[in-house]
Design an enzyme around this catalytic site. Sequence first.
Site, PDB file in Angstrom:
ATOM      1  N   LYS A 212     -26.943  25.845  13.006  1.00 52.61           N
ATOM      2  CA  LYS A 212     -25.752  26.703  13.113  1.00 52.61           C
ATOM      3  C   LYS A 212     -24.697  26.043  13.996  1.00 52.61           C
ATOM      4  O   LYS A 212     -23.510  26.030  13.660  1.00 52.61           O
ATOM      5  CB  LYS A 212     -26.154  28.081  13.664  1.00 52.61           C
ATOM      6  CG  LYS A 212     -26.911  28.905  12.631  1.00 52.61           C
ATOM      7  CD  LYS A 212     -27.693  30.088  13.202  1.00 52.61           C
ATOM      8  CE  LYS A 212     -28.528  30.699  12.082  1.00 52.61           C
ATOM      9  NZ  LYS A 212     -29.466  31.737  12.519  1.00 52.61           N
TER      10      LYS A 212
ATOM     11  N   GLN B 115     -30.839  35.236  17.394  1.00 48.79           N
ATOM     12  CA  GLN B 115     -31.818  34.643  16.482  1.00 48.79           C
ATOM     13  C   GLN B 115     -33.101  35.477  16.486  1.00 48.79           C
ATOM     14  O   GLN B 115     -33.640  35.816  17.544  1.00 48.79           O
ATOM     15  CB  GLN B 115     -32.087  33.187  16.925  1.00 48.79           C
ATOM     16  CG  GLN B 115     -32.973  32.396  15.977  1.00 48.79           C
ATOM     17  CD  GLN B 115     -32.331  32.150  14.608  1.00 48.79           C
ATOM     18  OE1 GLN B 115     -31.117  32.061  14.467  1.00 48.79           O
ATOM     19  NE2 GLN B 115     -33.159  32.055  13.593  1.00 48.79           N
TER      20      GLN B 115
ATOM     21  N   ASP C 236     -24.354  38.695  11.282  1.00 50.24           N
ATOM     22  CA  ASP C 236     -25.522  38.730  10.395  1.00 50.24           C
ATOM     23  C   ASP C 236     -25.429  39.864   9.368  1.00 50.24           C
ATOM     24  O   ASP C 236     -26.109  39.829   8.349  1.00 50.24           O
ATOM     25  CB  ASP C 236     -26.789  38.996  11.226  1.00 50.24           C
ATOM     26  CG  ASP C 236     -27.497  37.721  11.658  1.00 50.24           C
ATOM     27  OD1 ASP C 236     -27.515  36.769  10.873  1.00 50.24           O
ATOM     28  OD2 ASP C 236     -28.053  37.718  12.776  1.00 50.24           O
TER      29      ASP C 236
HETATM   30  N1  GUN Z   1     -34.093  34.376  11.640  1.00 45.93           N
HETATM   31  C1  GUN Z   1     -34.324  33.935  10.390  1.00 45.93           C
HETATM   32  N2  GUN Z   1     -33.234  34.143   9.620  1.00 45.93           N
HETATM   33  C2  GUN Z   1     -32.320  34.737  10.394  1.00 45.93           C
HETATM   34  C3  GUN Z   1     -30.991  35.189  10.171  1.00 45.93           C
HETATM   35  O1  GUN Z   1     -30.434  35.118   9.059  1.00 45.93           O
HETATM   36  N3  GUN Z   1     -30.366  35.738  11.242  1.00 45.93           N
HETATM   37  C4  GUN Z   1     -30.954  35.856  12.450  1.00 45.93           C
HETATM   38  N4  GUN Z   1     -30.269  36.428  13.440  1.00 45.93           N
HETATM   39  N5  GUN Z   1     -32.196  35.445  12.705  1.00 45.93           N
HETATM   40  C5  GUN Z   1     -32.858  34.883  11.673  1.00 45.93           C
END
Ligand code: GUN
Length: 288
Positions: free
Chosen positions: A53, A97, A120
């Site tokens: 990211k 996350q 998200d």
């Molecule tokens: N963990 C695995 N995929 C994701 C996601 O799309 N967003 C977040 N915040 N955590 C994750």
Amino acid sequence: MSTVISGKALSEKMRAEMTSQVATFPDLYGRVPHLVVILVGEDPASQSYVRGKAKACEQIGIRNTTILLPAQVSEETLLSKIAELNADDSVDGILVQLPLPSHIDEDRVIESISQDKDVDGFHPLNVASLWMKRPGTVPCTPKGIIRMLESEGVQIKGKRAVVIGRSQIVGLPISKLLLDRHATVTICHSRTVDLPSVTRQAEILIVAIGRPRFVTADMVSEGTVVIDVGVNRDPQTGKLCGDVDFGPVSEKASIITPVPGGVGPMTITCLMENTIEMFLRKMGADKK
Ligand code: GUN
């Protein structure tokens, strides 16, 4: 043989467009979008996602702050950090996350993020917006899947779509996005009786169950569009593999996505898109 959609190539194209767009923002709005990512603990998979990211932000010119908190951090400390970021006008998007350590209530954390900074699209108000067709943030993975289908000119309207998996993050939202585009959607899960007879009906098959090579060639009809959302380790080789048995299924599918290099890169690219959208909404530019 099928057409393989490269999520990597499509991502590169979308990221190049976003890079040009973001380059105009300092003149137009006085700054670039700012995404804050919070990582609790040291799970290697989560660390790798968070690095991906940060790298995408860097590539596009989005400001990124990664906050690392120890695995033992208290829920109260995490919530107060989020409250601080909610109140900070220089922050456009907040992502925590997942998964979080078991002593932290994930739902409470997600709900504490302000709806207009929830990149998200996991906040209950954003989930409600999706199901009620109101403006809001659409979760990144389902959004990426739709972008991939659109990029190949797949007609969704009137098609029989089958989704395997009913998670809040993928299965449910992708079902709604397909329904909004006038597909006839069937959602399957672990209690579905005679799953192969259902999946063989699919013209579009979305697989998001997290089981290595679960979908085999006998479960797929000739000409099906197959989207593989799985990211698993092959129990024998330890290599990354999807939920679909790629080789044999690609002999029957008309279009298929690989793992790695399929849905994965698109998820991060759509996170960048969401960050830009939230920034523009805040600047009032979405109404111009
Ligand atoms: N963990 C695995 N995929 C994701 C996601 O799309 N967003 C977040 N915040 N955590 C994750």
